[in-house]
Scaffold this active site. Structure first.
Site, mmCIF file in Angstrom:
data_model
loop_
_atom_site.group_PDB
_atom_site.id
_atom_site.type_symbol
_atom_site.label_atom_id
_atom_site.label_comp_id
_atom_site.label_asym_id
_atom_site.label_seq_id
_atom_site.Cartn_x
_atom_site.Cartn_y
_atom_site.Cartn_z
ATOM 1 N N ASP A 83 -19.222 21.405 79.622
ATOM 2 C CA ASP A 83 -17.864 21.619 79.118
ATOM 3 C C ASP A 83 -16.963 22.289 80.132
ATOM 4 O O ASP A 83 -15.760 22.049 80.164
ATOM 5 C CB ASP A 83 -17.885 22.486 77.850
ATOM 6 N N GLU A 93 -15.157 21.123 72.714
ATOM 7 C CA GLU A 93 -14.171 22.099 73.187
ATOM 8 C C GLU A 93 -12.971 21.337 73.723
ATOM 9 O O GLU A 93 -13.059 20.681 74.749
ATOM 10 C CB GLU A 93 -14.779 22.975 74.284
ATOM 11 N N ASP A 100 -9.470 21.340 75.470
ATOM 12 C CA ASP A 100 -8.774 22.300 76.320
ATOM 13 C C ASP A 100 -7.266 22.254 76.127
ATOM 14 O O ASP A 100 -6.617 23.280 76.075
ATOM 15 C CB ASP A 100 -9.123 22.014 77.778
ATOM 16 N N HIS A 151 -0.634 4.393 74.099
ATOM 17 C CA HIS A 151 0.231 3.223 74.088
ATOM 18 C C HIS A 151 0.901 3.122 75.447
ATOM 19 O O HIS A 151 1.447 4.099 75.953
ATOM 20 C CB HIS A 151 1.305 3.371 73.012
ATOM 21 N N CYS A 202 -2.295 -1.105 76.387
ATOM 22 C CA CYS A 202 -1.738 -2.432 76.605
ATOM 23 C C CYS A 202 -1.233 -2.508 78.044
ATOM 24 O O CYS A 202 -0.666 -1.538 78.540
ATOM 25 C CB CYS A 202 -0.540 -2.656 75.677
ATOM 26 N N SER A 261 -7.338 -3.488 68.955
ATOM 27 C CA SER A 261 -8.237 -2.520 68.338
ATOM 28 C C SER A 261 -9.396 -3.249 67.686
ATOM 29 O O SER A 261 -9.344 -4.455 67.460
ATOM 30 C CB SER A 261 -7.488 -1.700 67.296
#
Lengths: 511, 395
Positions: free
Chosen positions: B79, B118, B120, B164, B206, B234
């Site tokens: 992490d 976690e 950030d 997007h 895209c 999707s």
């Protein structure tokens, strides 16, 4: 030679460890506690508290070894000269009306308030740096705390720990109501615990159950406390608290019996080996809810009574360090069961079907003496079809009166009547039990004003439309479809007209 | 006697020669192994995983990012070496029927959110500015360690972005965009400051291929889920949750990565084949012209995992215990206890004190700005009207 070296080392190690065995007992201690409180609304509240107390004066002594007290927080205290730190992250709102008074409540979102030591020179700079560091430790957006959302309260938020002066210049308070609490905030909070989530009460802290609750609040409190009763020296106390309220309908599926397994999907197996005390308290002050009593299984070995938040409460105590509590089954699954006396009530409800049958609600209630019982039903007003309205709909619609049939205890016992001998007014209702008499009462009918459409509107619409059509469209129609021809004005008197008549009869063009 | 000596001498020399040759063989083997050691040239791994979309219907972008996070953690990157940026909170969103979970498959098989996550940068902190600051290292000094990309010139960095996008840009939180030119410049800054050894850039949006068209720094390999002019689609919706759970490209990448373990020798060419057009509907693309090594020699774990090269040694190291520190501080504490008076707790609500406290005087600052200008104007008008000779009436 090569063989002698390791032997020499071995001897050193043995001596060394012998020396260490006479070291002083550890100076920090951990106490963990879970309080389970059944709430008046049928939900259950669980409050975890983990307290690490470190017998050390961080301001005066250099620290090189951290044992139970987490290093991340210990370094903050010395670096930013903190006197107290209180940080809470909360999702939801504590509904005092339904749930009663909480032990401690926190505002929705993130709340941070800090008292700095009076040796500090630039409080605002330390405050900004501290909030940035905390945002990294707890994975929360505390770095958005700046002068636009920080205040310095002047009257409240006095220090909760030891204080020798309360100049509010060293206090800072900020709230971020938009903060979301999720697993990424719980994970670092759990990692600060000495036993993490491996043993003791912290095995119950599973994110997928803790966030499926109506209220979730986790907090970290650091403050200096008295080390002993004489209070001559300072210890640092770190309290990590977590309060959740499990909803009876969402998680309990409507049943009122609760168990640790149903709440947390885990049971307790062992206390945290690093803890000096590990206890579970269950609030068994019975609420008078339809004569039900609360039973806890397995039965507690000890109880604790005290005045908490102004009322006397009794708690069942389960000490995990006591080997009799976690016995052969190797796990402790506390169960709360509501025991009710045999049902003596009756409810029958038949909902209405549109245009077929009305609602019917029948209830048999036992009313306690000198009390007021209110029965209320919520209803919604709907629109009928326009043909179903009466000619005077603004009068309202009637709801039939309710009927109350009651057996009222008599002041004086009646003797059985003879139907032939006694007067008629005494023999309306047959008396079976002489200790009470029967009455049937009715309430007033209810007149409900339903939303009524304006029945004059169709007429108005027709008038308006026809007028518009006649005036506008009719004019255009006439202009477009009528032909016009010029007509000469008629001149001349009566004689000319007679002459024209004769000429027309002859077939000759007129004058 | 002499002949036997000669014989034994010869034998010893022969033995010596043989040993030498064996030794040199062994040495060259060790050298070969050492060569293999630093074949890829990196010593540590970092990952920057960014989801740029907000709102509940963009659940799939968060699920995409969390799937890559999960794979990367599973293959060894800790992490502290992962910078995870999620623009919205889906797990504890009030619309989520299963709180604290984010699923990747419609039968709710895999909870990619897990118990040990976690994040950030979250919510409003995911902005173009913060992203570029993380990459280039120009961060305000008070930023905590977990929010920094502390890579050096021997780090392999994986950068994954989803959201997007369009031809040449990627949308951040529906309010701002990052262009491919900015991204390329950020990578060039990283190269000039020697902040990476090799960089793998994956984008699932895209027209994703447009984002890597402008890169010009060396040692960058890029993958995208669709070409310019194509949309990334999707995968499948879940009827209980009500939204699409993942994007196709990342779904198949996740399936591919689930079969990788820290010791596997799968290389990048396999990753390029991951989602053919029949499954993904769009055409995934990749760019390797800036990369020095041949992709078939680049292991997946060079970027997705943190495979440490470990050297085992048989020497012993002895440590000296320092027991002096703990005892001395305890003695000092014993002495102090007797001399202080008892301390006390503060009163929580001292009503009398609160009512009678005096309000603090604010520090006086000389007037500036607007007020100063206003007074100057008034004084100027006054003197212009009445003349300067009236000043003697004032002073």
């Amino acid at each position: 030679m090569a063989a002698a070296v390791p032997l020499f080392l071995l001897v050193l190690l043995l001596l060394g460890s012998g020396g260490w065995s006479q070291a002083e007992p550890p100076r920090d201690s951990l106490r963990e506690e879970l309080v389970i409180t059944p709430l008046p609304s049928g939900d259950v509240a669980a409050t975890f508290q983990f307290r690490t107390r470190w017998d050390l004066d961080l301001q005066r002594e250099k620290v090189s070894h951290y044992r139970l007290f987490p290093k991340a927080l210990g370094q903050l205290i010395s670096k930013y000269s903190l006197r107290e730190l209180h940080l809470s992250l909360t999702q939801g709102f504590w509904r005092t009306r339904y749930w009663g008074t909480p032990f401690m409540q926190a505002p929705s979102g993130a709340e941070l308030w800090v008292w700095f030591q009076d040796t500090i020179t630039d409080v605002d700079r330390s405050w900004k740096e501290l909030s940035n560091v905390l945002s990294g430790i707890f994975c929360a957006s505390l770095n958005f705390i700046d002068s636009t959302n920080t205040v310095t309260p002047t009257a409240s938020f006095k220090p909760l720990g030891l204080a020798n002066g309360t100049d509010h210049y060293f206090l800072r308070y900020a709230v971020l109501p938009r903060e979301v609490v999720c697993t990424e905030n719980l994970t670092p909070w759990k990692k600060l615990l000495p036993c993490s989530s491996k043993a003791g009460l912290s095995v119950l802290l599973k994110a997928d159950r803790l966030f499926h609750t109506s209220y979730h609040s986790q907090a970290v409190h650091i403050r200096p406390v008295c080390r002993n009763a004489r209070c001559t020296s300072v210890s640092w106390e770190l309290r990590q608290t977590l309060s959740v309220v499990f909803d009876a309908f969402v998680t309990g599926q409507g049943k009122k019996d609760w168990s640790l397994f149903r709440m947390f999907s885990r049971t307790l197996t062992e206390p945290c080996p690093l803890a000096s005390e590990s206890r579970v308290y269950v609030d068994i002050t019975s609420y008078s809810q339809d004569n039900e009593t609360l039973e806890v299984y397995p039965p507690p070995l000890a109880t604790y009574q005290d005045v908490i938040l102004g009322t006397r409460r009794t708690y069942a105590v389960y000490d995990l360090l006591d080997s009799a509590v976690i016995n052969n089954s190797r796990s402790l699954n506390l169960q709360l069961k509501w025991k009710r006396p045999p049902e003596s009530g009756y409810i029958h409800y038949q909902p209405a079907q549109d245009r077929l049958q009305p609602h019917l609600l029948e209830m048999l209630i036992q009313l306690p003496a000198s009390s007021v019982t209110k029965v209320s039903i919520h209803f919604e007003r709907a629109l009928l079809k326009w043909t179903e309205y009466t000619p005077d709909p603004n009068h309202g619609f009637y709801v039939s009166p309710s009927v109350l049939s009651a057996l009222v205890p008599s002041v004086v016992a009646a003797k059985p009547v003879d139907w032939d001998e006694s007067p008629l007014f005494n023999t309306l209702f047959p008396v079976s039990d002489s200790s009470s008499h029967f009455v049937r009462l009715y309430t007033e009918p209810l007149l409900v004003n339903l939303p009524t459409p304006d029945f004059s509107m169709p007429y108005n619409v027709i008038c308006l439309t026809c007028t518009v059509v006649a005036v506008c469209y009719g004019s255009f129609y006439n202009l477009l479809t009528r032909t016009f021809r010029i007509e000469e004005p008629r001149t001349g008197g009566l004689a000319k007209r007679l002459a024209n008549l004769l000429r027309r009869a002859r077939g000759v063009p007129p004058l | 006697m002499v002949s036997t000596c000669f014989l034994c001498q010869g034998l010893t020399t022969l033995a010596g020669l043989l040993l030498l040759s064996f030794g040199s063989l062994a040495a060259s083997q060790i050298e070969d192994q050492a060569e293999q050691f630093f074949r890829s040239g990196h010593t540590n791994n970092w990952a920057v995983l960014v989801c740029t979309s907000r709102f509940w219907f963009n659940y799939r972008h968060v699920a995409n990012t969390l799937s890559v996070y999960r794979s990367v953690k599973r293959l060894g990157i800790p992490d502290s070496h992962i910078v995870l940026m999620l623009a919205d909170d889906m797990a504890c969103n009030p619309r989520n029927p299963k709180p604290a979970t984010v699923y990747s498959h419609k039968n709710m098989e895999l909870n990619v959110y897990g118990d040990d996550v976690e994040v950030d940068y979250r919510s409003y902190e995911v902005t173009v500015e913060n992203f570029l600051r993380v990459l280039t290292g120009r961060i305000p000094p008070s930023t905590p360690r977990s929010k920094r990309l502390l890579s050096d010139d021997r780090s392999n960095i994986l950068i994954y972005m989803t959201g997007h996008g369009g031809n040449g840009f990627l949308k951040f939180q529906d309010s701002e965009e990052i262009t491919n030119i900015e991204l390329a410049d950020a990578f060039e800054q990283m190269w000039q400051k020697r902040r990476y050894n090799e960089l793998l850039f994956i984008i699932d949006t895209c027209q994703g291929a447009s984002m890597y068209e402008r890169f010009y720094s060396p040692n960058i390999m890029a993958l995208a889920s669709s070409q310019v002019g194509e949309d990334s689609l999707s995968h499948q919706p879940d009827p209980a949750i009500g939204v699409h759970l993942m994007d196709r490209y990342t779904f198949y990448v996740l399936e591919f990565l689930e079969e990788i373990n820290p010791a596997s020798q799968t290389n990048m060419n396999d990753l390029f084949q991951v989602c053919p057009k029949s499954l993904c509907v769009s055409t995934p693309g990749h760019r390797t012209d800036l990369f020095q090594r041949d992709p078939k020699h680049v292991l997946i774990t060079d970027f997705f995992g943190s495979v440490r090269k470990v050297e085992i040694t048989t020497e012993t190291i002895s440590l000296q215990p320092e027991s002096g520190i703990m005892e001395s501080s305890h003695e000092k504490d014993g002495m102090d206890e007797e001399s202080l008076e008892p301390l006390k707790y503060a009163e929580q609500l001292p009503v009398a004190q609160i009512i009678h406290q005096k309000p603090k005087l604010k520090d006086w600052h000389p007037p500036g700005g607007f007020i100063l200008g206003l007074w100057a104007l008034i004084i100027m008008v006054f003197f212009k009207t009445y003349g300067i000779k009236h000043m003697k009436f004032i002073f």
